[in-house]
Write an enzyme that holds these catalytic residues in place. Structure first.
Site, PDB file in Angstrom:
ATOM      1  N   ILE A   6       0.863  -1.180   0.000  1.00 32.30           N
ATOM      2  CA  ILE A   6       0.000   0.000   0.000  1.00 32.30           C
ATOM      3  C   ILE A   6       0.901   1.232   0.000  1.00 32.30           C
ATOM      4  O   ILE A   6       2.078   1.154   0.351  1.00 32.30           O
ATOM      5  CB  ILE A   6      -0.992   0.023   1.194  1.00 32.30           C
ATOM      6  CG1 ILE A   6      -0.259  -0.098   2.535  1.00 32.30           C
ATOM      7  CG2 ILE A   6      -2.040  -1.054   1.051  1.00 32.30           C
ATOM      8  CD1 ILE A   6      -1.197  -0.067   3.743  1.00 32.30           C
ATOM      9  N   ASP A   7       0.354   2.363  -0.407  1.00 28.53           N
ATOM     10  CA  ASP A   7       1.155   3.564  -0.562  1.00 28.53           C
ATOM     11  C   ASP A   7       1.699   4.067   0.773  1.00 28.53           C
ATOM     12  O   ASP A   7       1.132   3.788   1.836  1.00 28.53           O
ATOM     13  CB  ASP A   7       0.328   4.675  -1.216  1.00 28.53           C
ATOM     14  CG  ASP A   7      -0.099   4.335  -2.629  1.00 28.53           C
ATOM     15  OD1 ASP A   7       0.653   3.606  -3.306  1.00 28.53           O
ATOM     16  OD2 ASP A   7      -1.177   4.785  -3.048  1.00 28.53           O
ATOM     17  N   LYS A   8       2.761   4.857   0.685  1.00 28.64           N
ATOM     18  CA  LYS A   8       3.438   5.410   1.864  1.00 28.64           C
ATOM     19  C   LYS A   8       2.454   6.066   2.836  1.00 28.64           C
ATOM     20  O   LYS A   8       2.499   5.827   4.043  1.00 28.64           O
ATOM     21  CB  LYS A   8       4.479   6.442   1.401  1.00 28.64           C
ATOM     22  CG  LYS A   8       5.096   7.274   2.511  1.00 28.64           C
ATOM     23  CD  LYS A   8       5.923   8.414   1.940  1.00 28.64           C
ATOM     24  CE  LYS A   8       6.392   9.355   3.042  1.00 28.64           C
ATOM     25  NZ  LYS A   8       7.111  10.521   2.492  1.00 28.64           N
TER      26      LYS A   8
END
Length: 346
Positions: free
Chosen positions: A151-153
């Site tokens: 998942i994104d930062k």
């Protein structure tokens, strides 16, 4: 005169640092100019030097810098050393582990925590932490230890990590076959008209901004992507929704929601850090600024994750609370929405 370089097959092992599959609509363009658009921080001089050394390959043949890129070419940059981001240094970073057994573990990832090393983030990532806390994790198809998905930062929430080769294969197949269950909670700009719906649209990298993804109407561009959404709460100028992923493309929820006119709240990369709905009153602008300070990231949380356990065959579902920054921002919107409704009734 040939553009191909006449050279002997090198004996040492070569490592792929970049690969680009040229889309069918690409216009003819010198490869040094093309790679300047595609490779972060690349200069024309660096690219031309790489070509001179025979490091740039098109369809498995090294080419000069004046080679003209054509549709459906496969461009690869191969070097004698591994990519820096594939080198993982163990780091003692604490992990919020919500479940663990001999085959896998579930991690609740906080926001502002990069999942794996990459351009600009070579240390301090989840993978660095995994390398410290767990030995001999299996590698995924991108040579990253333990990661079944990412998942994104700035997205918070659940990630499953495989501890054995068998678990990696079994879990990765569920994500690929779309049999895993993933629910995200998102706060988006605007009042979403329908109570529920499905967004379908191929996703590929944006043609002008390489840091963004975009939806394309052409079925031969990008990868098929499907997002199901349901309204949880209407809060005036924003809406709280649940999103269930049928596919898992890069930035899928962020791109699909922007595509239907409901950009994620405070999603800087896609323009959600601007006031997209509401009034021009100074008081409203101050309220939005306070919301952005409370939630200094995109309003997206991977809340629920379900999959069949690779060893037991049991369906397992895990759920996490919405983190404090996002919960506090939602509460601010609830109070604002109620006070506005009360003023309208007076």
């Amino acid at each position: 005169m040939s553009n191909n370089i006449d050279f002997q097959e090198p004996e040492e092992e070569l490592f792929e640092h970049y690969r680009f599959d040229v889309p069918k609509g690409q216009a003819f363009l010198r490869i040094d100019k093309y790679l300047m658009l595609m490779v972060p921080n690349a200069t024309r001089n660096k690219i031309q030097n790489a070509a001179t050394k025979g490091d740039i390959y098109v369809n498995d043949v090294p080419v000069k810098s004046n080679y003209k890129v054509k549709p459906l070419d496969i461009i690869r940059i191969l070097l004698a050393h591994p990519p820096f981001e594939n080198r993982v240094d163990p780091e003692d970073i604490p992990l919020d582990i919500v479940y663990e057994d001999e085959a896998l573990l579930l991690i609740n990832k906080p926001p502002n925590f990069v999942v794996h090393p990459g351009h600009g983030n070579y240390t301090g990532t989840l993978v660095n932490a995994l390398a410290f806390h767990f030995k001999n994790l299996p590698l995924n198809s991108s040579e990253r230890p333990g990661l079944v998905h990412r998942i994104d930062k700035d997205t918070s929430g659940l990630l499953v990590v495989a501890k054995t080769e068998a678990a990696m294969t079994y879990l990765a197949k569920q994500f690929e076959d779309k049999t895993s269950e993933r629910e995200y909670i998102a706060l988006v700009w605007g009042n979403v008209k329908e109570d529920k719906g499905t967004i379908t649209g191929n996703i590929a990298r944006h043609v002008k901004d390489r840091m963004q993804m975009a939806v394309f109407a052409d079925p031969e561009i990008g990868k098929h992507a499907v997002t199901h959404y349901k309204v949880l709460e209407r809060l005036g100028y924003v809406t709280l929704i649940s999103c269930k992923l049928e596919t898992g493309r890069t930035h899928q929820i962020r791109v699909h929601l922007k595509h239907i006119g409901h950009t994620l709240f405070n999603d800087e990369r896609y323009g959600g850090n601007l006031i997209l709905k509401g009034t021009t009153f100074t008081k409203y602008k101050q309220f939005i600024d306070n919301c952005f300070k409370t939630l200094p990231r995109q309003a997206l949380h991977a809340k629920t994750l379900g999959f069949i356990h690779p060893n037991t065959g049991e369906m397992m579902r895990f759920d996490t609370e919405i983190p404090k920054d996002m919960a506090d921002c939602i509460e601010k919107w609830r109070n604002y929405s109620k006070s506005n409704a009360a003023e309208e009734e007076e």
